[in-house]
Design a protein around this motif. Sequence first.
Motif, mmCIF file in Angstrom:
data_model
loop_
_atom_site.group_PDB
_atom_site.id
_atom_site.type_symbol
_atom_site.label_atom_id
_atom_site.label_comp_id
_atom_site.label_asym_id
_atom_site.label_seq_id
_atom_site.Cartn_x
_atom_site.Cartn_y
_atom_site.Cartn_z
ATOM 1 N N PRO A 49 0.832 -1.217 0.000
ATOM 2 C CA PRO A 49 0.000 0.000 0.000
ATOM 3 C C PRO A 49 0.856 1.252 0.000
ATOM 4 O O PRO A 49 2.049 1.223 0.331
ATOM 5 N N GLN A 53 -2.401 4.762 2.777
ATOM 6 C CA GLN A 53 -3.193 3.537 2.888
ATOM 7 C C GLN A 53 -2.677 2.659 4.032
ATOM 8 O O GLN A 53 -3.457 2.039 4.752
ATOM 9 N N VAL A 83 -6.742 -1.225 1.152
ATOM 10 C CA VAL A 83 -6.647 -0.995 2.594
ATOM 11 C C VAL A 83 -7.258 -2.161 3.369
ATOM 12 O O VAL A 83 -6.668 -2.679 4.320
#
Length: 710
Positions: A49, A53, A83
Amino acid sequence: MQSIESMNLSTFITTFSSALEKKVLDIMKPIYTLEEDPLREFNHLLRKPYPAQAHTALAVFKALCSQDSVYIVGEMGTGKTQVSISVVSLFPKPQRVLILCPPHLVGKWEREVRATLPEVRVIQLKELSKLLPLKGKKPEKPKVTEFWILSRERAKLSHSWKPTWVKRMRKHACPSCGVFFKEDRPLSERKKEKCEECKEPLWEAIPPRRFSLATFIRKWLKGYFDILIADEVHEYKGDSIQGQALGELASSIKKRILLTGTLLGGYAYNLFNLLWRTHTSLMKSRKYTHTSVTRFQDEYGFMERVVKEVDTEDYIYGRAKKRNVRVKPLPGVSPLLLPHFLLPNAVFLRLSDVSSALPPYEENVVTLDMEEHQAEEYRELENALRDIVAESLRRGSQKNLASYLQGLLLVPDAIYRRNEIEVEIGGQRKTLSNLPVEGIMPKEAELLDIVKREKQEGRRVLVYCTFTDTRDITPRLKTLLEDRGIKVEVLKSQTVSPERREEWLKKTIERGTHVLICNPEVVKTGLDLYEFPTVIFYETGYSIYTLRQASRRSWRIGQTKPVRVFYLCYKDTMQEKALRLIAGKLETSLVVEGELSDKGLQALSQAEGSMVVELARALVEGLPEKESLTALWSRTRKLEIEADLTGAEKKATVREVSKTLSQIGNRILKVDVIESTKPRKKKTTRICVSEGELEKILKEQGKPLQFALF
């Protein structure tokens, strides 16, 4: 300095923002604080991510350690899917996850899971037969993380139906009004029909004869799944079968991650059903029951009570007058909704938080003068409707307001044909219409010009139209574009099912389509339109939420080209008034919301019902025009940029937004350069430079620099 007593809310928050921020931080202690390197927790993932995130995933994981449900409220394009998968990966032991999502996102979820987790088992749950072998058995712990993906349409079980009629004198007739069918035949078993006379349905429901998947899980597999991920959870807010399916699943699974782009829909009661299904203990602790919707709306929203005395009758005994009391909810919510329900149970993620991974974004508002005959026909209709709308507002009636305003929004764009608007005058219904005007109108010419320029740069174009059904204007635009050698496709909800739209879009691009025309409601969720970096709102309507969702359809993580958005409207028409109202509401909400979400609290004052009334008042009373629409929209976008920079540590880069160019001799540009110098600190420098000097400044930077033009 202005006295506090005379300040409105926006001015008060802007003036005392520093003191309010300090007070909030002193009172509210967060359970998660930003770590220096959040990515180190996700080194095991195939696709890692972005920092924002990662922070969100860690915050949600920490919250789930002490509570059962957490909302992730993120703008479209922020990567809520990534997420939620990252949150699951943080659990020390393999988890069994059930994903509840719209049908057209099932395939996308499977791809995202497989692309992110190294060892994972993915099952698409389509039939009850996959769950039947598990009935009555003690659930085994999964050896690897499992994701079971369930379409919300398959989770619930609706009734079936059958046609119904009565026979009179050996003929088929309507069971409601008794009128004979024009064609004496049994009704179709494949299509639901209505009586042509009374408009009542000629079919009846048949109760379901088996368990739905959600009910089966609640009754027989409680505790089998460890985590529930509900995507687009705001679509379950109503008292619908789908909402009930969410409630059944939420009561059967201990941990819940709830994803949405807009938690509120303008009214407080919109949140009641969601909270009751996902945070039942919290609601019970505040003495609510499943039937306390009105009380919740009264305590956290606004109610209108209209009392009318009946003059035609009196009570026989007593002196009181007979009264009719009507109670209805109004748009807006109490600020207490934040500390009581939202802040402890939700994590907000803005698109600006991941903007380092996004290309430049530019918005342009183009106002055009109508053609002479086009303007004459429009003004005649507008003047006639102004008196009718004014009378409706005086009586406090909103009946037919939406259809009148929709007609005025449509007529300038459909002036090539006769358009009828049904009105009610003195209890009698009449029809207003325009005379057709031939030729290419200014907005059509502007559309053709933009498409031509973008095609020369190798950029595909997405065109949004709001009138695509009974008053469809897409055939006209398709013909105009195809006559100039441009390949066009039109996407409609009834022609391509949600499950097939992604595949249909891929084939459309392979065929060399350059322009895609559709209603913004069709692509509001689910589709990634990376291939269409230029977006043209040929029509905008007056739904702020839809406009914001659709405008960001191409500007999302994974986009590599600069995104350009154009809003086209005719000057001094309802189209311009609608855009002015939208800009004004966005400006106010950005100041009030701070860093929460573009749609988290924004919906508090943006219910479509209130927009209809405001548009009606704008038609009757007009709007103050202290500045041009372009300048108003530009200032609104500037506020959004400043809000984005205030809440994050970023380098001195600002994405490009709506621009106003001042031409003085050799094209002089007024440029605001906004720099983020320290966390929550910014520096704004205004310069006036020629176009050549601006290019020289950019070259001297030695690195790409984005800037805002106003």
